[in-house]
Design a protein around this motif. Structure first.
Motif, short mmCIF file in Angstrom:
data_model
loop_
_atom_site.label_atom_id
_atom_site.label_comp_id
_atom_site.label_asym_id
_atom_site.label_seq_id
_atom_site.Cartn_x
_atom_site.Cartn_y
_atom_site.Cartn_z
N MET A 453 5.14 -3.52 -8.67
CA MET A 453 3.79 -3.93 -9.08
C MET A 453 3.25 -5.02 -8.15
SD MET A 453 2.84 -1.97 -11.41
CE MET A 453 1.31 -2.83 -11.76
N ILE A 454 4.12 -5.92 -7.69
CA ILE A 454 3.66 -6.95 -6.76
C ILE A 454 3.27 -6.32 -5.42
CG2 ILE A 454 4.43 -8.91 -5.39
CD1 ILE A 454 5.97 -9.89 -7.80
N VAL A 455 4.07 -5.37 -4.95
CA VAL A 455 3.75 -4.68 -3.70
C VAL A 455 2.42 -3.94 -3.83
CG1 VAL A 455 4.47 -2.85 -2.12
CG2 VAL A 455 6.14 -4.51 -2.95
N LEU A 456 2.23 -3.24 -4.96
CA LEU A 456 0.97 -2.52 -5.18
C LEU A 456 -0.20 -3.50 -5.22
CD1 LEU A 456 -0.65 0.04 -5.86
CD2 LEU A 456 -0.09 -0.36 -8.27
N GLY A 457 -0.02 -4.62 -5.96
CA GLY A 457 -1.10 -5.59 -6.04
C GLY A 457 -1.45 -6.18 -4.69
N LEU A 458 -0.45 -6.49 -3.88
CA LEU A 458 -0.72 -7.05 -2.56
C LEU A 458 -1.37 -6.03 -1.64
CD1 LEU A 458 2.50 -9.20 -2.01
CD2 LEU A 458 0.18 -10.02 -2.45
N TRP A 459 -0.98 -4.76 -1.78
CA TRP A 459 -1.65 -3.74 -0.96
C TRP A 459 -3.12 -3.60 -1.38
CZ3 TRP A 459 -3.89 1.06 -2.20
CH2 TRP A 459 -4.31 1.79 -1.07
N LEU A 460 -3.37 -3.59 -2.71
CA LEU A 460 -4.75 -3.50 -3.18
C LEU A 460 -5.56 -4.74 -2.79
CD1 LEU A 460 -4.18 -2.00 -6.74
CD2 LEU A 460 -5.14 -0.83 -4.75
N ALA A 461 -4.89 -5.87 -2.62
CA ALA A 461 -5.58 -7.08 -2.17
C ALA A 461 -5.90 -7.03 -0.69
CB ALA A 461 -4.73 -8.31 -2.49
N ALA A 462 -4.93 -6.58 0.11
CA ALA A 462 -5.12 -6.57 1.56
C ALA A 462 -6.06 -5.45 2.00
CB ALA A 462 -3.77 -6.42 2.26
N TRP A 463 -6.10 -4.34 1.23
CA TRP A 463 -6.86 -3.16 1.65
C TRP A 463 -8.36 -3.45 1.80
CZ3 TRP A 463 -7.14 1.11 4.09
CH2 TRP A 463 -8.09 2.08 3.79
N PRO A 464 -9.06 -4.01 0.80
CA PRO A 464 -10.50 -4.25 1.02
C PRO A 464 -10.78 -5.26 2.13
CG PRO A 464 -9.78 -5.20 -1.06
CD PRO A 464 -8.65 -4.37 -0.56
N ILE A 465 -9.88 -6.24 2.31
CA ILE A 465 -10.09 -7.21 3.39
C ILE A 465 -9.91 -6.55 4.75
CG2 ILE A 465 -9.25 -9.36 4.40
CD1 ILE A 465 -8.33 -10.20 1.62
N ALA A 466 -8.84 -5.78 4.90
CA ALA A 466 -8.57 -5.13 6.18
C ALA A 466 -9.63 -4.08 6.49
CB ALA A 466 -7.18 -4.50 6.16
N SER A 467 -10.03 -3.30 5.49
CA SER A 467 -11.04 -2.27 5.74
C SER A 467 -12.40 -2.89 6.05
CB SER A 467 -11.15 -1.33 4.54
OG SER A 467 -11.55 -2.04 3.38
N ALA A 468 -12.73 -4.02 5.41
CA ALA A 468 -13.98 -4.71 5.73
C ALA A 468 -13.94 -5.23 7.17
CB ALA A 468 -14.21 -5.86 4.75
N ALA A 469 -12.79 -5.75 7.59
CA ALA A 469 -12.66 -6.22 8.97
C ALA A 469 -12.78 -5.06 9.95
CB ALA A 469 -11.32 -6.94 9.15
N ALA A 470 -12.14 -3.91 9.62
CA ALA A 470 -12.24 -2.74 10.49
C ALA A 470 -13.68 -2.25 10.59
CB ALA A 470 -11.33 -1.63 9.97
N HIS A 471 -14.36 -2.21 9.45
CA HIS A 471 -15.76 -1.78 9.43
C HIS A 471 -16.62 -2.71 10.28
CE1 HIS A 471 -19.58 -0.28 8.10
NE2 HIS A 471 -19.86 -1.35 7.39
N ALA A 472 -16.41 -4.03 10.14
CA ALA A 472 -17.19 -4.99 10.92
C ALA A 472 -16.93 -4.82 12.41
CB ALA A 472 -16.86 -6.41 10.47
N TRP A 473 -15.67 -4.63 12.79
CA TRP A 473 -15.33 -4.46 14.20
C TRP A 473 -16.00 -3.22 14.78
CZ3 TRP A 473 -13.56 -6.97 18.23
CH2 TRP A 473 -13.08 -6.25 19.33
N GLN A 474 -15.96 -2.14 14.05
CA GLN A 474 -16.58 -0.91 14.54
C GLN A 474 -18.09 -1.06 14.63
OE1 GLN A 474 -15.05 1.80 11.64
NE2 GLN A 474 -12.94 1.44 12.28
N ARG A 475 -18.68 -1.78 13.69
CA ARG A 475 -20.13 -1.94 13.67
C ARG A 475 -20.61 -2.75 14.86
NH1 ARG A 475 -23.32 -1.67 8.88
NH2 ARG A 475 -25.51 -1.91 9.45
N ILE A 476 -19.86 -3.78 15.24
CA ILE A 476 -20.34 -4.65 16.32
C ILE A 476 -19.90 -4.18 17.69
CG2 ILE A 476 -20.41 -6.65 14.80
CD1 ILE A 476 -17.82 -7.62 16.04
N THR A 477 -18.94 -3.26 17.76
CA THR A 477 -18.50 -2.77 19.07
C THR A 477 -19.14 -1.45 19.45
OG1 THR A 477 -16.55 -1.77 18.03
CG2 THR A 477 -16.29 -3.96 19.00
N ASP A 478 -19.69 -0.72 18.45
CA ASP A 478 -20.39 0.52 18.75
C ASP A 478 -21.81 0.20 19.19
OD1 ASP A 478 -18.18 1.93 18.10
OD2 ASP A 478 -18.87 2.51 16.10
#
Length: 669
Positions: A453-478
């Motif tokens: 449950m801790i692993v799942l919670g940490l993955w669910l925590a990191a996922w929106p942060i990492a995906s937001a960072a990936a989205h921002a990177w793609q937006r400013i480099t395209d």
């Protein structure tokens, strides 16, 4: 004399609200321009009169006018001035007056900021808000008069509930009510759209900043209430699934779904019926929260026990609002249309799935909150539904919502491709998985490698942060041009989305780590004794008398060390509020980036010994930080300049509607 002025102001406000509710609707139906022009001056007058009534009640509290029954029931001469003012909303009547005052403030804001909207549409919006005011003013004048006189006057009041004598009382209820009442604007816009048939991308741009502002206030209000419970009640918890906590959480979930639905309506013209229904449901849940707290059907540290006739009125009021709006929706929704089409895999479908999950989650909270009430009303027995139900039902429902949160912003409108999504998100997925697996290694104590449950919670925590960072990177480099210029061209709503999604991730991380690695001790401790918890040593160094403005106390001294080195000295108290003869534990907390040290004093158990609650709570600060980031994201998105430009273009309605739809199809999130 002052209370009589306040009561007379409420009577005049009722008459003005009736004019605001009736004349603009007649004007819109008959093309009567004079009737439409009444709406804005009426909104201003109603605000001035209601604010005057609120000021009169506040004056009565600050000056200890115990000839007013409500003041005598909720204040005392020894109460500190700040709490005498906050006591205005410390009971039933004053909290409703605060509700009404904030409603007129939102109405005034709409009146001032809608001058460039079509006159008939703005008139309908203000008329709907006027009718809400009529219902509340009738309730106050006939069933909950805050200015009722007490003859003969009381010599001293009964005092404010000691649980409410805290700085949180000054800021938490106004912020929470600002969120509750703010959703009335989205509701009024929805009803006006159903009446006029004007529901498209331009309408969504009118509504979206108001909804974001209300959602931001509600987020801050829930945050303040949660933090208040954490450090005042002495339980060391921040969320208890209390029915009244749930009453604020349900409109927050529905409001979150409404914000995302408005995005699709604005960008693609889709979800129009869904958006209107969510606007109705969100405000209906806000009214339901008022009914639950004010009717006396709940037993809670937050709820006010009141006359059942008041609860019956609120139930009737809620029935009229919810039933009437849903009936209008059933009648007019077929003419609204479905909007543009989209494929099974697209940003629209992902946002729709997210909204369905959020709506079902709100429904599960509603069921768990109302089920015991229904059983009690039907005399089928008394049951209590607590955290085990909500954690078993709510958490699994929110897991897919958190996953969709990371995918939705990256997907393309109308049609997305799985290979493209995988390419865009593979780095974010890898980072979130590594974070979930490796982060527990840095945590002290078991579980060393993290439970599932801790692993799942940490993955669910990191996922929106990492995906937001990936989205921002793609937006400013395209695209072409310098990175800084591309960043400057992005709308504020895009930055607000990134910040809010990152805030959700920080919040989930805080919840996961605080619950998974918390160390809690409840023990008997003698003066001079020490106890180790979570790698810290807590020494009960002494205890002695202390005094406050209206209470006496026993103040303990706890010296905290780590590896023999001093860390902090904590001073928890056991207070006795003399007027109500009520004892209350006041915990002392040392907050840091990675942990909170929490000590609460219980009861004396023999000579020089007390029961003590000691807790070491990892990353509690992240919970509050995540909520603050969410609120800042909402505030940033609400301040997007495109919404002001859209309202300025509202005079040329056909051209503005076409331009808004075209821009929406080209712009980002």
């Amino acid at each position: 004399m002052i209370p009589e002025i306040g009561l007379f102001s409420l009577i005049l406000a009722l008459l003005v609200a009736l004019a605001q509710g009736i004349l603009p609707l007649i004007g819109a139906a008959a093309g009567w321009q004079a009737g439409l022009r009444v709406a804005r001056p009426a909104a201003m007058g109603q605000f001035a009169l209601t604010a005057l009534a609120f000021a009169c009640l506040a004056w009565s509290f600050v000056h200890n006018d115990f000839s007013v029954l409500y003041v005598a029931a909720n204040s005392h001469a020894d109460l500190p001035p700040a709490y005498r003012f906050a006591a205005v909303w410390g009971g039933h009547e004053g909290s409703l007056l605060l509700w009404q005052t904030l409603l007129t403030a939102w109405t005034l804001a709409v009146a001032l900021c809608s001058r460039r909207l079509p006159l008939a549409f703005a008139g309908r919006v203000l008329a709907v808000m006027g009718w809400i005011s009529v219902g509340l003013l009738l309730f106050m004048l006939f069933l909950s008069n805050p200015f009722e006189r007490l003859i003969p006057p009381a010599m001293a009041g009964r005092d404010l509930n000691p649980l409410l004598q805290d700085p949180g009382m000054i800021v938490h209820p106004p912020m929470l009510y600002m969120g509750y009442v703010g959703f009335s604007v989205a509701f009024a816009f929805a009803i006006a759209a159903l009446l006029s048939g004007e529901l498209d991308a331009l309408w969504a741009r009118w509504v979206r900043p108001w909804t974001l502002a209300a959602w931001t206030f509600l987020t801050i209000g829930i945050l303040l209430g949660s933090a208040w419970a954490y450090y005042v009640l002495g339980w060391g918890g921040w969320w208890f699934w209390d029915p009244v906590e749930n009453a604020s959480f349900m409109p927050w979930l529905a409001g979150t779904a409404l914000i995302h639905s408005l995005i699709v309506t604005e960008r693609r013209g889709a979800f129009r019926s869904w958006t209107v229904l969510l606007a109705i449901c969100t405000f209906s849940l806000s009214i339901l929260g008022t009914f639950l707290v004010r009717s006396g059907v709940l037993t809670s540290v937050h709820a006010f026990a009141v006359d059942p006739s008041r609860g019956l009125y609120i139930l009737a009021f809620m029935t009229v609002i919810v039933g009437g709006s849903l009936a209008l929706y059933a009648w007019r929704a077929p003419s609204v249309g479905l909007g543009g089409g989209f494929s099974l895999l697209s940003r629209e479908s992902l946002l729709l799935s997210n909204n369905v999950v959020l709506t079902v989650a709100a429904g599960s909270v509603l069921l768990g909150t109302l089920y015991p009430v229904v059983l009690d009303v039907l005399a089928w027995g008394k049951i209590s539904i607590g955290p085990p139900y909500f954690e078993a039902v709510f958490v699994p429902l929110m897991t897919p919502a958190l996953f969709l949160m990371g995918v939705g912003p990256v997907a393309r409108w109308k049609q997305a491709e799985v290979p493209d999504l995988a390419r865009r998100l593979k780095a974010a997925f890898g980072v979130s998985v590594l974070t979930a697996v490796l982060a527990p290694l840095a945590m002290p104590g078991p579980p060393r490698f993290g439970s599932p449950m801790i692993v799942l919670g940490l993955w669910l925590a990191a996922w929106p942060i990492a995906s937001a960072a990936a989205h921002a990177w793609q937006r400013i480099t395209d695209g072409e041009g310098e990175v800084l210029r591309r960043l400057a061209r992005q709308p504020r709503s895009w930055y607000g989305m990134l910040l809010a999604h990152a805030g959700v991730g920080v919040f989930i991380a805080g919840v996961t780590l605080a619950n998974g690695y918390e160390v809690k001790r409840e023990l008997r401790l003698e003066v001079g004794a020490s106890h180790e918890a979570g790698g810290y040593g807590f020494t009960f160094a002494g205890i002695g008398p202390a005094a406050g403005p209206n209470y006496s106390a026993q103040r303990a001294v706890f010296r905290v060390t780590r590896d023999g080195r001093p860390v902090v000295t904590l001073y928890p108290e056991k207070r006795l509020y003399t007027v109500q003869d009520m004892a209350l534990s006041q915990a002392d907390i040392d907050s840091g980036f990675s942990r909170d040290l929490f000590v609460a004093l219980g009861e004396p158990v023999g000579e020089n010994a007390w029961t003590v609650r000691i807790q070491v709570k990892p990353f509690m600060t992240w919970i509050w930080t995540g909520c603050i980031l969410m609120a800042l994201g909402g505030l940033l998105a609400a301040g997007d300049g495109r919404y002001r430009r859209t309202q300025q273009a509202g005079a040329a309605v056909p051209q503005a509607r076409g331009a808004a739809a075209g821009r929406a199809a080209r712009e980002g999130y």
